[in-house]
Design an enzyme around this catalytic site. Structure first.
Site, short mmCIF file in Angstrom:
data_model
loop_
_atom_site.label_atom_id
_atom_site.label_comp_id
_atom_site.label_asym_id
_atom_site.label_seq_id
_atom_site.Cartn_x
_atom_site.Cartn_y
_atom_site.Cartn_z
N CYS A 163 44.88 -11.82 -83.06
CA CYS A 163 45.33 -13.10 -82.53
C CYS A 163 45.43 -13.10 -81.01
CB CYS A 163 46.68 -13.47 -83.14
SG CYS A 163 46.72 -13.26 -84.93
N HIS A 187 53.29 -17.63 -77.88
CA HIS A 187 52.41 -17.42 -79.04
C HIS A 187 52.97 -18.22 -80.22
CE1 HIS A 187 49.28 -15.32 -81.13
NE2 HIS A 187 50.11 -14.80 -82.01
N HIS A 195 47.39 -21.95 -86.30
CA HIS A 195 47.09 -20.66 -85.68
C HIS A 195 45.64 -20.28 -85.96
CE1 HIS A 195 47.35 -16.84 -84.00
NE2 HIS A 195 48.02 -16.18 -84.92
#
Length: 1559
Positions: free
Chosen positions: A1058, A1212, A1253
């Protein structure tokens, strides 16, 4: 006619038949009799009864056979080529070669030549790929099916045909029905290779239609007249079948079947489905149902249906975050004037974090003493301090009836209400047990308006508090007073939650809580469960209940009462009694007898006064009985009663229809009407302890009817008033219509047509700041890495659309147009008849202004985070056969493979046609597919209708390349447009081919091909031959280079899960600073795949959609970063890229500059056992000591900024419980360690609430958002954070906005990214105005001109490309010939320019000379290292010489002093100190004889050349020349409290730059 009995039939020998060998006999399948054979039955065997003669059916004669011709190679060649290229056979031109048809792709050519060689088992002509298909056919001649075609054909039958459909069946049908010979049959079979069905045909009928279609197409291609016929055999079979079936319908057969069924049922012990008793029960139930329906109707049942579900409760407790957000927002505006209301608002929300913010901002410092004092005090609400309003009804000139409100005299409600009571001589407004409490109430109201009252530590239940209601205003007052309020709603969760979330953020004061619970007061079950939830689940005890739920019954008179009126009566009376009764039961069970719950009964003076309101008056009258029951029943220890006669309250749900005549009520009926706020304040006052305790002794009655009960002729007067208003409105409307007709007549002669408003589409280039002479960082442009372009493709399409949804929550008109184009809802046409948008389906014109209205709902429902299509996951279960399976046909290769796998448990026999008959026998193991219903899914998907063809990518590339690589290609093209570059080849006019790097990464790569490679292969499905290459993570960037860029620079593919995109930026910055590249493409891309989603679900990382749906959450709400209710992240797909460039190159090209990459850092997390667990290794980005400043501090100091200049932090924030607390903790510790000023928190941006995400591109989307924040100054709020986690309250260096905040400008931002596998990364970005501060004013103006020309041309080019579907211009060949390639790659000065005269590219030389400074070994030169160096440091806190005018006069030249005067007061000291430090370092570097410590330093002049400090002026120049120095390179570095200068004397033969010497 006689019949023979069974005994009379001659006996035959016993014959045993097996289903595996005698299937035809068992199923009575007979073949055609041999020619000449007598087909009559032998009557001596069995004497069958005679039947009536059946008329002979006229059967169409069999089709005449068509002469057969040998199969030629062209049929197989065209079929194989079409299959490989995924085209139809008609698109394969025999006059073209394989090379031409493949578009020059060597891989496809190689595969096809290999397959053809294997097919024909002979040597193909040399360079067969260059030979036309027709010539290849002539060379090969007559052929038969070979291994390749047989294998593919078998795969077609295995995967796409229904059961029992074999090659033999098809050949028989083609012969019988179509009259085709063997070779023509083969040609039809071969055609199936290029026209394979998309999925398995489910029936034989569908399969026959498919083969008939291929046969007709075959005949048309050869000009044959093919006629479909019915065979004699088929006709006879139909007749025989009809005769055989007819007896089965006889009564005797049915009776026999019934007896057999009964016998089997009795033997197996199966209960009869229905009995006589069951039938009676069903009839009884039906009778009861009919009775219920007749009495109550279906509407009644729906109105009393249950709504309560504790899982759907919404909590709001983040008053502290709202307070911080509001105070920070106010401090952004220096023109704010504090009012008493504003001061009180923040005082009531006082807490430690708010005090720190007030201390840190001069505008809010006056609040500090009040805030500190209020922390220990309960919050209060001041009731009755609002302005009182009176109604006015007006008729406009257009005939519209409008209700207005004007202030009364006196304007303060407390004063007006008190004076109105006295003026009207009203007594006993408040009474209890005969005692008049009116004066007590008025005194309490005056006290509450002046001193306020508190509801802290009290719990209230309110039903019926929808928007605009009295209950809603009471909720506002209770929350302001610090209460815990439980509010019920019968509406859908999402709209109700949005309303109450906004209400709480505005009114929730210190300690307050709001619980929103779904509830239907008309349901008994809901009433019981609600009270049980409050007492059992929450463990609370109610201080008061306000059962204000009601429903409108307007227009219902006694002759029109229906089930809805009965449900309303149940809701407003019966279940109110039940609700409070359940409270009594709970209190008694717990032994609570000392805290009676106050019940505020909503009574009404309307006891039929207005009429036409159903059972409203009866329900209100019924509630009054509780006042008497208080004394006669046994629950006075648990409940206290307060009845409120609520008067005419304007604009509520029940009274809104009467607002038009409210003025009449006040003037003619001497009735006082109330606003919602006024009535809400009066009722709220009854909940205060002083009046609530009065209710414990005896019920209290409050008459707030405003004399409505005394208005005797109300109905008639109101009806007359309505009629008068209608008459006035009709008159005004008629006059307005007449005026309109007259106006149109006057304009009839005008030929001017109205012009439709067109929407302007823009790329979104950043605004260019004005030149600021005060900004002079000690850098040169070549030292900077800047962002010159960015783009993304995600759930909302482009970065522009995502920004609109993220920052505003809605689309602009341009946003609707762009998204409608992207989703293929509209397309643009430009022809003689029309220029503009047309509908994507019917082609009809669509006006720009109509696009939001026409397509808006479809756009919003098919973009963003939404439900995934339902998908049944296929799995296999192994089964051991317990009996032999029927035989089936297959190829010899398949038969041998099956025999090798199953051994003796498979029987194989060879047929005459070369195929094999295979039978799996008992004991063999097979895997049977089964479907498992996948759990419901939600993800951020690309907008429905998006396609790469829309961007101009050719179809053959779309078929070959993995879908996610196409997304990346489209995204890269948009990024270049956003940089003002419509043709990427333009870059190579300024840099070498090798200086463009590609650093785009991914975490999963091409998952579609990965699934095909590992999943489809196991199912023996046809898999693309080059699928393997598409699974590599670097293949997508390679396609970008091959199809679009054509660079020779490095392709580095980071894999950081990620955090991939931020790792990509980190690598690119290193590359640019090392001089390896000058422009880099960075970012990340990832796709969605069911297997990956299932893996995340098993890790409990993603949100459980089923649980979220049970909680009443919509897909768009399921990603809730920082919310207390968050439960996992929501996956999404897409791509995000940026174009990074060295500063001097960006200026030379005139590229737009979106931001500066000031610094990046990465870290890991040490020893552990959990790969996905979040860590804190990135704290190293803030590590520092006295000698080594932190990387964050250094990155900011280069641009003259400090740690306090960071304004926002993009988190994040994945919406997982662990990450969303760990990440703020890391930033809190970093800011504390670096000494950030308390009370200046960073705005926390949580972008994933709107995007989900996407894994690899996560940080790329975040960086795009930060660049948009830099440009607009707008900080987007996290609208899904309905209740910010209380655990985040202690992180005082962060504020979590829940709505967008407009700031006065952003100087710098911090971006944080985390990835599975110990990937921690941070980035510091700076506003581009600091980079432009490196330029002189003439240089700035020159850049402005170049930039404006570039972005204007790029905007036109992009809009044109969008309208012509050509955003991606795929390159088919490089801009230079093969002969030039080697010389270009070997020559660093080679450039590629577009020759406008020929519109072709040519190779030129760069204008700058090639570096030739490296010396040969035999050259006798001295050591090229610098001969002198000087270092000096100055501590800023102890440097006070800047205040001494004489010191400045002696040591600084006139030009230096002029430059110093431009500095602000804060930076003047730093500028003087840095100049002095530089002079000392230069003096040491020159190593000349000192004139003493007191000697003036004005002879050493420090000036700026292109933004960098430069020396060698005056006597310093002479000293340097005497020492043999060509120049002196000077570097200045800044810490928090110091400045360090390094001066290096460089001899004339030394060519190495300062940076390399430092390294």
């Amino acid at each position: 006619m006689t019949q023979k009995t069974i005994q009379q039939v001659p006996r035959q020998g016993l014959e045993l038949l097996a289903s595996t060998q005698d299937l035809a006999q068992l199923c009575y399948i007979y073949g055609e009799p041999a020619e000449g054979e007598d087909s009559t039955a032998d009557e001596s065997i069995i004497n069958t009864p005679q039947c009536s003669t059946i008329p002979e059916v006229a059967v169409e004669p069999e089709v005449q056979p068509i002469p057969d011709t040998p199969l030629t190679a062209i049929f197989i060649i065209r079929a194989l080529v079409a299959r490989k290229l995924r085209r139809s056979e008609t698109e394969i031109d025999p006059s073209r070669s394989i090379k031409e048809l493949c578009g020059g792709k060597s891989t496809l050519q190689n595969e096809l030549i290999g397959e053809l060689g294997n097919e024909f088992q002979t040597s193909l002509p040399d360079r067969a790929e260059d030979v036309s298909l027709a010539d290849l056919d002539a060379a090969l001649g007559e052929v038969s099916l070979g291994p390749t075609s047989v294998s593919l054909l078998q795969r077609v039958f295995t995967a796409k045909m229904p059961a029992r459909m074999t090659v033999s069946n098809v050949r028989e049908r083609l012969a019988e029905i179509w009259g085709l010979g063997f070779h023509r049959q083969t040609a039809v079979l071969v055609a199936a290779l290029a026209a394979e069905p998309h999925s398995r045909l489910t029936s034989l009928e569908a399969a026959y239609q498919y083969w008939d279609g291929l046969t007709e197409a075959y005949g048309q291609s050869l000009g044959l007249f093919l006629r479909k016929a019915i065979s004699q055999q088929a006709a006879r079979s139909d007749d025989q079948g009809a005769q055989a079936i007819a007896p089965a319908d006889s009564l005797g057969s049915k009776d026999l079947a019934r007896k057999q069924y009964e016998a089997l049922r009795e033997y197996l012990g199966i209960r009869t489905p229905t009995t006589k008793q069951d039938g009676l029960d069903l009839a009884d139930l039906q009778q009861k149902l009919d009775c219920w329906t007749a009495e109550f109707s279906d509407d009644f049942l729906s109105q009393i249906s249950r709504r309560f579900d504790a899982r759907k409760t919404r909590w709001y407790r983040d008053w502290w975050n709202s307070a911080r957000q509001e105070l920070l927002t106010i401090c952004q505006n220096s023109n704010v004037q504090w009012t008493d209301k504003m001061r009180e608002h923040f005082v009531q929300r006082a807490e430690e974090g708010l005090v720190e913010i007030a201390r840190a901002h001069s505008l809010a410092k006056p609040l500090v003493p009040d805030l500190i004092q209020a922390i220990s005090l309960p919050p209060v609400v001041r009731l009755g301090r609002l302005a009182t309003m009176m109604p006015r009804t007006v008729v406009t000139l257009k005939g519209e009836i409008q209700c207005e409100e004007h202030e009364r005299e006196p304007s303060c409600f407390v004063e007006f209400f008190s004076s109105w009571i006295q003026a009207n001589n009203i007594r006993c407004t408040i009474q209890s047990n005969g005692e008049d409490l009116t004066s007590v109430f008025i005194n309490s109201l005056v006290h509450a308006s002046q001193q306020g009252v508190s509801f802290a530590n009290h719990t209230y239940l309110i039903t019926g508090a929808g928007p605009g209601s009295i209950g809603q205003h009471i909720v506002r007052r209770l929350l302001t007073g610090g209460a815990r309020v439980i509010v019920t709603t019968s509406r859908e969760p999402l709209p109700a939650a949005a309303f109450f979330k906004e209400l709480y953020s505005k009114c929730g004061n210190r300690g307050s809580q709001l619980h929103l619970v779904p509830f239907n007061q008309a349901s008994v079950v809901d009433c019981e469960r609600l009270i049980g939830y409050i007492y059992d689940d929450l463990g609370l005890d109610l201080d008061a209940i306000l059962p204000f739920a009601a429903t409108s019954q307007v227009g219902a008179e006694i002759d029109g009462l229906d089930a809805s009126n009965e449900a309303a009566f149940r809701l407003m009376l019966v279940n109110v009694l039940r609700l409070v009764g359940f409270v009594v039961s709970q209190k008694r069970r717990r032994g609570i007898s000392c805290r009676p719950t106050q019940v505020v009964l909503p009574l009404s003076p309307n006891h039929g006064i207005l009429g036409g309101d159903g059972l409203y008056a009866e329900s209100k009258r019924g509630l009054e009985t509780l006042i008497q029951r208080f004394h006669s029943e046994s629950w006075k220890e648990e409940l206290s009663i307060c009845g409120v006669s609520i008067g005419w309250t304007r604009s509520t749900g029940l009274m809104a229809a009467n607002d038009l005549v409210a003025e009449t009520a006040e003037k003619q009926g001497r009735v006082l009407t109330f606003s919602v706020d006024e009535m809400g304040d009066l009722i709220s006052l009854l909940l205060t302890p002083q009046l609530a305790t009065r209710c414990e002794d005896a019920p209290v009655m409050a008459d707030f009817s405003g004399n409505l009960s005394c208005w005797r002729d109300a109905s008639a007067q109101l009806a007359a008033a309505r009629a008068s208003l209608r008459e006035r409105a009709d008159t005004a409307r008629a006059l307005a219509q007449e005026d309109e007709r007259e106006y149109r007549c006057r304009r009839a002669g005008s030929t001017q047509e109205p012009v439709d408003q067109r929407v302007s589409l823009h790329l979104g280039f950043p605004s260019l700041p004005e030149y600021d002479p005060l900004l002079h960082p000690d850098l040169v442009p070549a030292d900077a890495v800047v962002v010159v372009g960015f783009a993304e493709l995600g759930p909302w399409g482009s970065a522009r659309i995502r920004w609109e949804m993220e920052s505003r929550g809605c689309l602009s008109p341009a946003g609707y147009v762009e998204t409608a184009w992207l989703m293929n809802l509209i397309r643009h046409v430009d022809n003689v008849n029309y220029v503009g948008w047309v509908d994507g389906e019917d082609g009809k014109p669509v006006a720009d202004a109509d696009i939001p209205k026409r397509y808006g709902e479809r756009i919003l429902s098919n973009a963003g985070i939404r439900s995934l299509p339902s998908d049944n996951r296929e799995v296999f279960q192994e089964i051991v056969l317990e009996q032999d399976l029927p035989s089936f046909e297959t190829t010899r290769e398949n038969a041998e493979a099956l025999q090798q796998r199953h051994g003796d448990m498979v029987q194989v026999s060879t047929l005459k046609n070369g195929l094999c008959l295979v039978q799996l026998q008992h004991g063999a193991t097979i895997r049977v597919p089964k479907s498992i219903m996948s759990p419901p899914g939600v993800a951020g998907q690309l907008p429905t209708g998006w396609s790469p063809e829309r961007y101009g990518i050719p179809a053959e590339i779309v078929q070959q390349v993995d879908p996610v690589a196409l997304v990346l290609l489209c995204c890269v093209a948009e990024a270049f447009y956003s940089a003002g570059i419509s043709d990427p080849m333009e870059i190579f006019e300024h840099i070498h081919l090798s200086e463009l790097g590609n650093f785009v990464g991914s975490s999963m790569g091409g998952v579609v091909n990965t699934r095909a490679l590992y999943h489809d292969v196991c199912l023996d499905k046809d898999v693309q031959s080059d699928a393997l290459q598409e699974t590599y993570l670097n293949t997508a960037p390679a396609w970008v280079n091959m199809l679009y860029l054509g660079a020779a620079g490095p392709i580095k593919t980071p894999v950081g899960a990620c955090a991939t995109a931020l790792e990509s930026v980190d690598s690119a910055v290193e590359s640019i600073k090392a001089g390896q590249t000058k422009i880099c493409l960075v970012g990340g891309y990832d796709d969605l795949q069911p297997e990956e989603s299932a893996g995340f679900a098993r890790m409990k990382a993603t949100v459980s959609v089923r649980d979220e749906q049970a909680r009443g959450r919509e897909p768009g709400e399921m990603s809730r970063p920082t919310a207390a209710s968050r439960s996992g992240f929501v996956e999404s797909q897409g791509c995000g890229v940026q174009l990074l460039c060295r500063g001097d190159v960006a200026l030379a090209m005139g590229l737009p500059i979106y931001g500066i990459i000031a610094g990046t850092g990465m870290a890991s997390d040490g020893i552990g056992r959990s790969v996905p667990a979040p860590g804190q290794g990135i704290l190293t980005f803030a590590q520092e000591d006295a000698q080594n400043p932190a990387p964050i501090r250094t990155a900011l100091a280069r641009w003259g900024l400090g740690i306090d200049d960071i304004t926002v932090a993009s988190l994040h924030a994945t919406s997982t419980p662990a990450n969303d607390t760990n990440e703020p903790l890391v930033i809190q510790r970093e800011m504390t360690h670096l000494g950030r000023t308390s009370g200046r928190p960073l705005w926390a941006i949580c972008q994933k609430f709107v995007t989900g995400h996407p894994k690899a591109p996560a940080a790329a989307w975040m960086l795009n958002g930060c660049l948009q924040v830099l440009d607009t100054g707008l900080v987007p709020g996290n609208r899904n954070a309905d209740d910010v986690d209380p655990a985040l309250r202690s992180f005082s260096h962060l504020c979590f906005p829940i709505r967008s905040i407009q700031t006065d400008g952003i100087k710098a931002f911090l971006l944080n990214s985390c990835g599975f596998g110990q990937k921690e990364a941070q980035l510091v970005g700076v506003h581009p105005r600091y980079f432009l501060g490196l330029l002189s004013e003439p240089e700035f103006e020159e850049y402005r001109t170049r930039r404006q020309l570039r972005i204007a041309g790029a905007e036109r080019a992009y809009i044109s490309a969008m309208m012509t579907n050509s955003i991606v211009c795929v390159q088919s060949h490089p801009p230079f010939g093969p002969a030039e390639m080697h010389s270009i790659l070997l020559d660093p000065s080679a450039r590629i320019c577009l020759d406008s005269s020929t519109n072709s590219y040519r190779v030129t030389k760069a204008s700058t000379p090639v570096y030739t400074g490296f010396q040969r070994p035999h050259d006798k030169r001295e050591d090229p290292r610098p001969s002198t160096i000087g270092v000096d440091t100055v501590t800023l806190s102890s440097f006070n010489a800047h205040e001494n005018a004489i010191f400045l006069q002696r040591n600084y030249t006139e030009r230096e002093r002029q430059s110093l005067q431009l500095q602000s007061h804060r930076s003047f000291r730093s500028a003087v100190a840095s100049g002095w430090c530089a002079k000392e370092a230069v003096f040491k570097c020159l190593q000349t004889v000192s004139k003493g410590a007191g000697a003036a330093m004005s002879e050493i002049e420090i000036v700026r050349v292109q933004g960098a400090p430069s020396v060698l002026h005056g006597d310093a120049l002479a000293a340097a020349q005497k020492a043999g120095l060509d120049n002196i390179q000077l570097s200045l570095s800044y810490g928090d409290d110091c400045v360090v200068a390094v001066a290096l004397g460089v001899r004339k033969w030394c060519l190495w730059p300062l940076a390399s010497i430092i390294r």
